[in-house]
Structure formats: structure tokens, C-alpha cells
Write a protein that holds these residues in place. Structure first.
Motif, mmCIF file in Angstrom:
data_model
loop_
_atom_site.group_PDB
_atom_site.id
_atom_site.type_symbol
_atom_site.label_atom_id
_atom_site.label_comp_id
_atom_site.label_asym_id
_atom_site.label_seq_id
_atom_site.Cartn_x
_atom_site.Cartn_y
_atom_site.Cartn_z
ATOM 1 N N UNK A 51 0.828 -1.212 0.000
ATOM 2 C CA UNK A 51 0.000 0.000 0.000
ATOM 3 C C UNK A 51 0.864 1.265 0.000
ATOM 4 N N UNK A 52 1.871 1.299 0.828
ATOM 5 C CA UNK A 52 2.739 2.469 0.928
ATOM 6 C C UNK A 52 3.539 2.662 -0.360
ATOM 7 N N UNK A 53 4.066 1.566 -0.907
ATOM 8 C CA UNK A 53 4.848 1.646 -2.143
ATOM 9 C C UNK A 53 3.963 2.058 -3.322
ATOM 10 N N UNK A 54 2.706 1.608 -3.330
ATOM 11 C CA UNK A 54 1.816 1.964 -4.439
ATOM 12 C C UNK A 54 1.554 3.468 -4.461
ATOM 13 N N UNK A 55 1.458 4.082 -3.293
ATOM 14 C CA UNK A 55 1.269 5.533 -3.225
ATOM 15 C C UNK A 55 2.528 6.251 -3.718
ATOM 16 N N UNK A 56 3.690 5.765 -3.308
ATOM 17 C CA UNK A 56 4.952 6.408 -3.679
ATOM 18 C C UNK A 56 5.235 6.308 -5.176
ATOM 19 N N UNK A 57 4.926 5.169 -5.767
ATOM 20 C CA UNK A 57 5.249 4.935 -7.176
ATOM 21 C C UNK A 57 4.117 5.381 -8.095
ATOM 22 N N UNK A 58 2.904 5.360 -7.606
ATOM 23 C CA UNK A 58 1.771 5.756 -8.432
ATOM 24 C C UNK A 58 1.108 4.580 -9.132
ATOM 25 N N UNK A 59 1.361 3.376 -8.678
ATOM 26 C CA UNK A 59 0.708 2.178 -9.196
ATOM 27 C C UNK A 59 -0.421 1.789 -8.257
ATOM 28 N N UNK A 60 -1.345 0.999 -8.761
ATOM 29 C CA UNK A 60 -2.373 0.447 -7.881
ATOM 30 C C UNK A 60 -1.758 -0.695 -7.075
ATOM 31 N N UNK A 61 -2.404 -1.047 -5.979
ATOM 32 C CA UNK A 61 -1.883 -2.159 -5.176
ATOM 33 C C UNK A 61 -1.921 -3.452 -5.976
ATOM 34 N N UNK A 62 -2.934 -3.596 -6.802
ATOM 35 C CA UNK A 62 -3.023 -4.800 -7.639
ATOM 36 C C UNK A 62 -1.837 -4.883 -8.599
ATOM 37 N N UNK A 63 -1.479 -3.760 -9.220
ATOM 38 C CA UNK A 63 -0.345 -3.736 -10.147
ATOM 39 C C UNK A 63 0.949 -4.093 -9.418
ATOM 40 N N UNK A 64 1.123 -3.587 -8.207
ATOM 41 C CA UNK A 64 2.337 -3.908 -7.447
ATOM 42 C C UNK A 64 2.363 -5.375 -7.033
ATOM 43 N N UNK A 65 1.216 -5.936 -6.722
ATOM 44 C CA UNK A 65 1.176 -7.368 -6.407
ATOM 45 C C UNK A 65 1.585 -8.185 -7.632
ATOM 46 N N UNK A 66 1.194 -7.723 -8.802
ATOM 47 C CA UNK A 66 1.591 -8.410 -10.036
ATOM 48 C C UNK A 66 3.082 -8.258 -10.295
ATOM 49 N N UNK A 67 3.634 -7.086 -10.017
ATOM 50 C CA UNK A 67 5.079 -6.873 -10.167
ATOM 51 C C UNK A 67 5.830 -7.815 -9.233
ATOM 52 N N UNK A 68 5.373 -7.875 -8.001
ATOM 53 C CA UNK A 68 6.001 -8.749 -7.003
ATOM 54 C C UNK A 68 5.924 -10.214 -7.435
ATOM 55 N N UNK A 69 4.748 -10.643 -7.873
ATOM 56 C CA UNK A 69 4.569 -12.032 -8.291
ATOM 57 C C UNK A 69 5.431 -12.355 -9.509
#
Length: 162
Positions: A51-69
Motif C-alpha cells: 500500500x505504501x509503495x503503491x502511493x509512492x510509485x503511483x501504481x495500484x496495489x493490484x499492479x504492485x502485487x503483479x510486479x512482485x509475483x
């Protein structure tokens, strides 16, 4: 708050930092690299929440979960580099040759001229290809500077000039 299980080595961190600060790259690739740096739960990483990283980068939390996966499944390069689209290259060989031969012949009985569908069906019937789309046939005809609306005699003359 969910923590990301991204653990980067120092070498990977250095590569991502260099990737995101030097050179000319797509904004999406740079943001994905920055997101991985923020999500790093290794020794040198800040281990931010998604959640915190999504705010900093400007991605949705779903997009960041996909990046992580994707990072966990495929590795660093697959995660930050742009995917190249699949291009079917069967259109450059025997298909193109046979297509030009067909267009230069007389159309089947009962037809005034060749249509894209007639050409596709004939190519599949002859076993030149298992399947081919109508736009692919149209593109090949345009590249060969052939037009289905002109007479067969003109087509033969145009093919002879090639």
C-alpha cells in the motif's frame, strides 16, 4: 498490512538503482524498478508495504502485487524489461509465394474475382498453413502491391514485373 516477499541481492539493488537513474528507458520500466527497490525485504531494503509503495510509485496495489509475483516467478529482467510482442513469421515464406501464385490465377468457377476468404480457404485446403487471418492475407497482398479489385490479367503482369 501485507509485506512483500521480495528479497534483492546487493548486486540486484545496484542494478535497479543504476537502471532507474541512468539512461533512457520507458517510464513504466523505471517505475517497476523503483517499486522493486521499495518492496525489497532484504538486508539493505526498506521493506515497504504494498500500500505504501503503491502511493509512492503511483501504481495500484493490484499492479504492485503483479510486479512482485512476476519478480518471484520470472526474475528481475523479466519484471522490468518490456515484453516484445509475438510476431508470426510464417507469412514470409511459402505462404507469400503461394498467395501471389493464387491471386495471379483465374478465380474458382462461379466467382468473378478472388476474395480474402476464398484465398484463405484455398491456402488452408492446400495445406500451406493450418490457419491464417484475413488481415494477414490483406497485409501480404498490400506488401506485394497486389489489388483484388483489378483484373486477373493485370495481376499477372504485375507479378511478372516483380
Amino acid at each position: 498490512m501485507e509485506r512483500a516477499n521480495v528479497a534483492l541481492t546487493q548486486e540486484q539493488r545496484n542494478e535497479l538503482e543504476k537502471f532507474s537513474t541512468t539512461g533512457t528507458r520507458s517510464a513504466k520500466a523505471i517505475l517497476r524498478a523503483r517499486a522493486l527497490l521499495l518492496l525489497d525485504a532484504g538486508e539493505a531494503g526498506p521493506a515497504w508495504t504494498i500500500q505504501r509503495a503503491s502511493i509512492a510509485v503511483g501504481f495500484s496495489t493490484r499492479a504492485l502485487k503483479q510486479v512482485k509475483a512476476q519478480f518471484i516467478a520470472e526474475g528481475l529482467n523479466a519484471t522490468i524489461m518490456r515484453k516484445t510482442p509475438f510476431r508470426d513469421t510464417h507469412a514470409n515464406g511459402p505462404l507469400k509465394t503461394r498467395l501471389i501464385e493464387l491471386v495471379c490465377r483465374k478465380p474458382p468457377t462461379g466467382c468473378v474475382r478472388w476474395s480474402l476468404r476464398l484465398l484463405r480457404n484455398k491456402l488452408i485446403e492446400e495445406g500451406v498453413v493450418a490457419s491464417v487471418s484475413l488481415p494477414t492475407i490483406g497485409a501480404l497482398l498490400r506488401k506485394a502491391n497486389l489489388d483484388l479489385t483489378i483484373s486477373t490479367r493485370s495481376l499477372r503482369n504485375a507479378a511478372a514485373r516483380m
